[in-house]
Design an enzyme around this catalytic site. Structure first.
Site, PDB file in Angstrom:
ATOM      1  N   ASP A 118      11.738   2.526  -5.467  1.00 48.00           N
ATOM      2  CA  ASP A 118      11.950   3.290  -4.241  1.00 48.00           C
ATOM      3  C   ASP A 118      13.436   3.642  -4.111  1.00 48.00           C
ATOM      4  O   ASP A 118      14.321   2.831  -4.410  1.00 48.00           O
ATOM      5  CB  ASP A 118      11.490   2.470  -3.026  1.00 48.00           C
ATOM      6  CG  ASP A 118      11.303   3.341  -1.798  1.00 48.00           C
ATOM      7  OD1 ASP A 118      10.158   3.556  -1.375  1.00 48.00           O
ATOM      8  OD2 ASP A 118      12.330   3.824  -1.251  1.00 48.00           O
ATOM      9  N   ASN A 164       0.949   2.886   3.459  1.00 47.84           N
ATOM     10  CA  ASN A 164       1.108   3.552   4.749  1.00 47.84           C
ATOM     11  C   ASN A 164       0.277   4.830   4.723  1.00 47.84           C
ATOM     12  O   ASN A 164       0.394   5.634   3.793  1.00 47.84           O
ATOM     13  CB  ASN A 164       2.579   3.893   4.996  1.00 47.84           C
ATOM     14  CG  ASN A 164       3.447   2.652   5.130  1.00 47.84           C
ATOM     15  OD1 ASN A 164       2.977   1.610   5.574  1.00 47.84           O
ATOM     16  ND2 ASN A 164       4.702   2.749   4.734  1.00 47.84           N
ATOM     17  N   GLY A 183       2.754   5.412   9.433  1.00 50.28           N
ATOM     18  CA  GLY A 183       4.162   5.602   9.063  1.00 50.28           C
ATOM     19  C   GLY A 183       4.352   6.300   7.734  1.00 50.28           C
ATOM     20  O   GLY A 183       5.424   6.199   7.131  1.00 50.28           O
ATOM     21  N   GLN A 184       3.319   7.033   7.278  1.00 49.65           N
ATOM     22  CA  GLN A 184       3.450   7.728   5.990  1.00 49.65           C
ATOM     23  C   GLN A 184       4.382   8.920   6.124  1.00 49.65           C
ATOM     24  O   GLN A 184       4.220   9.757   7.013  1.00 49.65           O
ATOM     25  CB  GLN A 184       2.059   8.210   5.525  1.00 49.65           C
ATOM     26  CG  GLN A 184       2.093   8.848   4.142  1.00 49.65           C
ATOM     27  CD  GLN A 184       0.706   9.261   3.657  1.00 49.65           C
ATOM     28  OE1 GLN A 184      -0.274   9.189   4.405  1.00 49.65           O
ATOM     29  NE2 GLN A 184       0.623   9.709   2.421  1.00 49.65           N
ATOM     30  N   HIS A 230       0.643   6.508  -2.188  1.00 47.67           N
ATOM     31  CA  HIS A 230       1.501   5.549  -2.891  1.00 47.67           C
ATOM     32  C   HIS A 230       1.283   4.159  -2.340  1.00 47.67           C
ATOM     33  O   HIS A 230       1.036   3.970  -1.149  1.00 47.67           O
ATOM     34  CB  HIS A 230       2.979   5.941  -2.778  1.00 47.67           C
ATOM     35  CG  HIS A 230       3.437   6.256  -1.394  1.00 47.67           C
ATOM     36  ND1 HIS A 230       3.156   7.447  -0.759  1.00 47.67           N
ATOM     37  CD2 HIS A 230       4.146   5.527  -0.504  1.00 47.67           C
ATOM     38  CE1 HIS A 230       3.687   7.444   0.447  1.00 47.67           C
ATOM     39  NE2 HIS A 230       4.277   6.288   0.636  1.00 47.67           N
ATOM     40  N   LEU A 231       1.393   3.193  -3.232  1.00 51.43           N
ATOM     41  CA  LEU A 231       1.380   1.784  -2.857  1.00 51.43           C
ATOM     42  C   LEU A 231       2.811   1.280  -2.947  1.00 51.43           C
ATOM     43  O   LEU A 231       3.471   1.468  -3.974  1.00 51.43           O
ATOM     44  CB  LEU A 231       0.505   0.968  -3.820  1.00 51.43           C
ATOM     45  CG  LEU A 231      -0.949   1.415  -3.985  1.00 51.43           C
ATOM     46  CD1 LEU A 231      -1.638   0.549  -5.048  1.00 51.43           C
ATOM     47  CD2 LEU A 231      -1.694   1.317  -2.663  1.00 51.43           C
ATOM     48  N   HIS A 232       3.294   0.676  -1.881  1.00 49.51           N
ATOM     49  CA  HIS A 232       4.580  -0.012  -1.940  1.00 49.51           C
ATOM     50  C   HIS A 232       4.323  -1.420  -2.469  1.00 49.51           C
ATOM     51  O   HIS A 232       3.461  -2.126  -1.932  1.00 49.51           O
ATOM     52  CB  HIS A 232       5.192  -0.163  -0.542  1.00 49.51           C
ATOM     53  CG  HIS A 232       5.546   1.119   0.145  1.00 49.51           C
ATOM     54  ND1 HIS A 232       6.842   1.597   0.198  1.00 49.51           N
ATOM     55  CD2 HIS A 232       4.791   2.007   0.836  1.00 49.51           C
ATOM     56  CE1 HIS A 232       6.870   2.723   0.900  1.00 49.51           C
ATOM     57  NE2 HIS A 232       5.630   2.997   1.297  1.00 49.51           N
TER      58      HIS A 232
HETATM   59  P1  5GP Z   1       6.121   6.181   3.135  1.00 51.27           P
HETATM   60  O1  5GP Z   1       7.076   6.168   4.297  1.00 51.27           O
HETATM   61  O2  5GP Z   1       5.456   7.528   2.985  1.00 51.27           O
HETATM   62  O3  5GP Z   1       5.143   5.045   3.126  1.00 51.27           O
HETATM   63  O4  5GP Z   1       7.006   5.909   1.842  1.00 51.27           O
HETATM   64  C1  5GP Z   1       7.690   6.889   1.159  1.00 51.27           C
HETATM   65  C2  5GP Z   1       8.736   6.188   0.332  1.00 51.27           C
HETATM   66  O5  5GP Z   1       9.206   7.098  -0.648  1.00 51.27           O
HETATM   67  C3  5GP Z   1       9.952   5.716   1.129  1.00 51.27           C
HETATM   68  O6  5GP Z   1      10.088   4.317   0.983  1.00 51.27           O
HETATM   69  C4  5GP Z   1      11.113   6.488   0.505  1.00 51.27           C
HETATM   70  O7  5GP Z   1      12.283   5.721   0.405  1.00 51.27           O
HETATM   71  C5  5GP Z   1      10.571   6.872  -0.852  1.00 51.27           C
HETATM   72  N1  5GP Z   1      11.100   8.101  -1.397  1.00 51.27           N
HETATM   73  C6  5GP Z   1      11.193   9.303  -0.767  1.00 51.27           C
HETATM   74  N2  5GP Z   1      11.708  10.231  -1.585  1.00 51.27           N
HETATM   75  C7  5GP Z   1      11.940   9.599  -2.757  1.00 51.27           C
HETATM   76  C8  5GP Z   1      12.479  10.047  -4.011  1.00 51.27           C
HETATM   77  O8  5GP Z   1      12.846  11.207  -4.217  1.00 51.27           O
HETATM   78  N3  5GP Z   1      12.581   9.116  -5.006  1.00 51.27           N
HETATM   79  C9  5GP Z   1      12.176   7.794  -4.834  1.00 51.27           C
HETATM   80  N4  5GP Z   1      12.315   6.974  -5.868  1.00 51.27           N
HETATM   81  N5  5GP Z   1      11.668   7.364  -3.666  1.00 51.27           N
HETATM   82  C10 5GP Z   1      11.559   8.249  -2.647  1.00 51.27           C
END
Ligand code: 5GP
Ligand code: ZN
Length: 113
Positions: free
Chosen positions: A31, A86, A92-93, A99-101
């Site tokens: 991330d 998310n 909070g997406q 994606h899976l964190h």
């Molecule tokens: P969400 O908030 O949708 O669950 O998570 C999206 C995640 O993608 C966030 O943790 C954010 O830091 C990450 N992210 C957004 N843009 C990029 C990118 O260009 N490269 C990487 N490696 N992570 C990203």
């Protein structure tokens, strides 16, 4: 590939990312803004907007297995880790490519914010 999708662009190689692991269905990379000492995203190679749109059990299974592989290679199995998807506004997406964190390296809180 979905035009304007940042994660599709990472898959296509148009945006650099630090790759951690991959399999036939998905790719794992670090991330950009880590929320834990280890914070890896596991995404499908195909554009799937969120878990709400996911229908392919083989794909979802492969993503979960990849998350488990990431946890092993990150050395998180003994101490534990969290896997989060998310989904949608209240989830909070912010990036609308499933994606899976995979988060670890510190104790997580419950309930999440
Ligand atoms: P969400 O908030 O949708 O669950 O998570 C999206 C995640 O993608 C966030 O943790 C954010 O830091 C990450 N992210 C957004 N843009 C990029 C990118 O260009 N490269 C990487 N490696 N992570 C990203
Ligand atoms: Zn996408």
């Amino acid at each position: 590939m979905s035009d304007g999708c940042v994660f599709c662009r990472i898959i296509a190689g148009g945006i650099p990312a630090t790759l951690v692991a991959s399999n036939a269905h998905g790719v794992a990379f670090r991330d950009l803004h880590p929320q834990a000492p280890s914070h890896v995203l596991v995404i499908p190679r195909r554009h799937v907007a969120s878990l709400a749109e996911a229908t392919d059990a083989a794909e979802l299974g492969a993503l979960l297995l990849l998350a488990g592989e990431v946890a092993r290679t990150e050395g998180l199995v003994e101490t534990g880790y969290r896997v989060v998807a998310n989904t949608g506004h209240d989830g909070g997406q912010t990036v609308h490519h499933l994606h899976l964190h995979v988060l670890g390296g510190r104790a997580m809180h419950w309930p999440p914010g």
